[in-house]
Write a protein that holds these residues in place. Structure first.
Motif, PDB file in Angstrom:
ATOM      1  N   GLU A 167       0.814  -1.224   0.000  1.00  0.00           N
ATOM      2  CA  GLU A 167       0.000   0.000   0.000  1.00  0.00           C
ATOM      3  C   GLU A 167       0.842   1.266   0.000  1.00  0.00           C
ATOM      4  OE1 GLU A 167      -3.794   2.015   2.385  1.00  0.00           O
ATOM      5  OE2 GLU A 167      -2.917   0.143   3.091  1.00  0.00           O
ATOM      6  N   ASP A 168       1.990   1.231   0.688  1.00  0.00           N
ATOM      7  CA  ASP A 168       2.811   2.450   0.769  1.00  0.00           C
ATOM      8  C   ASP A 168       3.502   2.784  -0.545  1.00  0.00           C
ATOM      9  OD1 ASP A 168       4.813   0.545   0.700  1.00  0.00           O
ATOM     10  OD2 ASP A 168       5.560   0.927   2.732  1.00  0.00           O
ATOM     11  N   GLU A 169       3.336   1.937  -1.571  1.00  0.00           N
ATOM     12  CA  GLU A 169       3.866   2.253  -2.895  1.00  0.00           C
ATOM     13  C   GLU A 169       2.970   3.249  -3.629  1.00  0.00           C
ATOM     14  OE1 GLU A 169       4.971  -1.123  -5.358  1.00  0.00           O
ATOM     15  OE2 GLU A 169       5.199  -2.376  -3.574  1.00  0.00           O
ATOM     16  N   ILE A 170       1.734   3.430  -3.136  1.00  0.00           N
ATOM     17  CA  ILE A 170       0.768   4.311  -3.793  1.00  0.00           C
ATOM     18  C   ILE A 170       0.711   5.632  -3.039  1.00  0.00           C
ATOM     19  CG2 ILE A 170      -1.619   4.562  -4.577  1.00  0.00           C
ATOM     20  CD1 ILE A 170      -1.853   1.505  -4.344  1.00  0.00           C
TER      21      ILE A 170
ATOM     22  N   LYS B 297      -0.150  -8.830   3.727  1.00  0.00           N
ATOM     23  CA  LYS B 297       0.089  -7.420   4.003  1.00  0.00           C
ATOM     24  C   LYS B 297       0.175  -6.597   2.716  1.00  0.00           C
ATOM     25  CE  LYS B 297       2.402  -8.317   8.405  1.00  0.00           C
ATOM     26  NZ  LYS B 297       3.630  -8.154   9.218  1.00  0.00           N
ATOM     27  N   LYS B 298      -0.588  -7.043   1.715  1.00  0.00           N
ATOM     28  CA  LYS B 298      -0.622  -6.343   0.433  1.00  0.00           C
ATOM     29  C   LYS B 298      -2.043  -5.898   0.131  1.00  0.00           C
ATOM     30  CE  LYS B 298       3.321  -8.847  -1.460  1.00  0.00           C
ATOM     31  NZ  LYS B 298       3.811  -9.804  -2.471  1.00  0.00           N
ATOM     32  N   VAL B 299      -2.175  -5.007  -0.858  1.00  0.00           N
ATOM     33  CA  VAL B 299      -3.495  -4.590  -1.333  1.00  0.00           C
ATOM     34  C   VAL B 299      -3.637  -4.998  -2.789  1.00  0.00           C
ATOM     35  CG1 VAL B 299      -3.639  -2.665   0.275  1.00  0.00           C
ATOM     36  CG2 VAL B 299      -2.687  -2.277  -2.001  1.00  0.00           C
TER      37      VAL B 299
ATOM     38  N   ILE C 179      -8.032   0.207  -5.016  1.00  0.00           N
ATOM     39  CA  ILE C 179      -7.339  -0.839  -4.274  1.00  0.00           C
ATOM     40  C   ILE C 179      -8.356  -1.518  -3.366  1.00  0.00           C
ATOM     41  CG2 ILE C 179      -5.108   0.354  -4.308  1.00  0.00           C
ATOM     42  CD1 ILE C 179      -5.602   0.913  -1.255  1.00  0.00           C
ATOM     43  N   LEU C 180      -8.150  -2.787  -3.104  1.00  0.00           N
ATOM     44  CA  LEU C 180      -8.971  -3.538  -2.168  1.00  0.00           C
ATOM     45  C   LEU C 180      -8.101  -3.889  -0.967  1.00  0.00           C
ATOM     46  CD1 LEU C 180     -10.771  -6.100  -4.533  1.00  0.00           C
ATOM     47  CD2 LEU C 180     -11.340  -3.715  -4.106  1.00  0.00           C
TER      48      LEU C 180
END
Length: 259
Positions: free
Chosen positions: A97-100, A132-134, A149-150
Motif C-alpha cells: 500500500e505504501d507504494e501508492i 500485508k498487500k493490497v 485498491i482492495l
C-alpha cells in the motif's frame, strides 16, 4: 445502507458475487439556499433550452455530439462498451500500500459478498491480511472506468477508489521555494519539534468541531443572541523570526487539542 453497484470481484479464475456500498457520509450541516428577499427556497430545474419547460427525469436521455448531431445512449450501450468491466471488479495485481502516493486516493466503499460468495470473500480478505498487500483493480461505476485498491479493514473488504495518473495536475508550474533557503539550525529545530509532536495515530481523537460550533451559532441566532467573532491573524511568520518561532514552539511543546 443502499446498494450502489452489484457485480463480482474477479480474483484469477474465481468470481465473488458482491455488492458495493458507500463507506462515508458528509458531516457538514445541510444548509438550504434561499432567496435573500423573502427567504423562499431556491429550486433547480431541468429545463429544455428551446421550450423553457421543465423536463421530468424519465424523459431525460444521455447523448454524445458527433458532427453536430447527438448519438443517444441507453444503459445497454454502456454495458456493450465493455460488459466485463461494468459487472466485474477485476483484480489486476497486488502491491504494498505504501507504494501508492496518497494524492491518488479518492473515495472508500464497503464490499459485501452475496451468500454464494461468502467463503471466497473470506479467503481473499484473509489472504490480503496475511500477505500485508493490497489488490489493484479496475471497474466501471456510473459509466466511468475507475481504478481502486482492495484492502481488509476488520471483517470487511474496503474498495478505495484511486485516481489515474493523468487525473493529477502537474505541480511544475507552481512557484515553490528551493531547499537552499533552509538553514541547518532551522532544520534541526524543525526535526526536534516533529519528534516531540510524534505519537501513535488515533483517528477517534479528531472531531469535526467546526460543524458543532456552527450549529451553536445557528441556535444562538434563532434565539436572538449576539455572538462575537474571534480575531484570527493570517500573517505569515517572517523569515528572520523563523528560528525564534521554532524555539517558542518547543518551550514548552504545545500539543494541539483534537479538532
Amino acid at each position: 445502507m443502499r446498494t450502489i453497484w452489484t457485480g463480482a470481484i474477479g480474483f484469477g479464475l474465481v468470481n465473488i458475487p458482491v455488492k458495493l456500498f458507500s463507506a462515508t457520509h458528509e458531516s457538514r450541516l445541510d444548509l438550504d439556499m434561499l432567496d435573500k428577499k423573502d427567504h423562499s427556497n431556491i429550486k433547480f430545474q431541468r429545463v429544455n433550452e428551446k421550450t423553457g419547460k421543465e423536463v421530468a427525469w424519465e424523459n431525460i436521455v444521455k447523448g454524445y455530439k458527433v458532427d453536430d448531431e447527438y448519438v443517444i445512449l441507453d444503459e445497454k450501450d454502456f454495458e456493450k462498451a465493455n460488459a466485463k468491466k461494468t459487472k466485474t471488479i477485476e483484480i489486476l495485481q497486488f502491491v504494498m500500500e505504501d507504494e501508492i502516493d496518497s494524492v491518488y486516493f479518492e473515495t472508500p466503499y464497503y464490499i459485501q459478498p452475496d451468500k454464494s460468495g461468502a467463503r471466497a470473500y473470506a479467503l481473499l480478505r484473509e489472504a490480503l491480511r496475511k500477505s500485508k498487500k493490497v489488490a489493484v483493480a479496475n471497474y466501471v461505476l456510473r459509466n466511468k472506468e475507475a481504478l481502486a485498491i482492495l484492502k481488509p479493514i476488520g471483517d470487511v473488504i474496503v474498495l478505495n477508489k484511486i485516481r489515474f495518473q493523468e487525473e493529477i495536475l502537474d505541480a511544475d508550474d507552481l512557484d515553490l521555494p528551493a531547499k537552499s533557503q533552509i538553514k541547518e539550525g532551522e532544520m534541526k529545530m524543525a526535526l526536534t519539534l516533529i519528534d516531540q509532536l510524534t505519537e501513535k495515530f488515533d483517528i477517534s481523537k479528531y472531531k469535526d468541531t467546526y460543524t458543532t460550533e456552527l450549529l451553536k451559532l445557528i441556535k444562538a441566532k434563532a434565539k436572538g443572541v449576539a455572538t462575537k467573532t474571534k480575531s484570527v491573524s493570517a500573517k505569515p511568520t517572517a523569515t528572520k523570526d523563523l528560528m525564534a518561532q521554532l524555539k517558542a514552539s518547543l518551550q514548552p511543546v504545545r500539543r494541539t487539542a483534537a479538532r
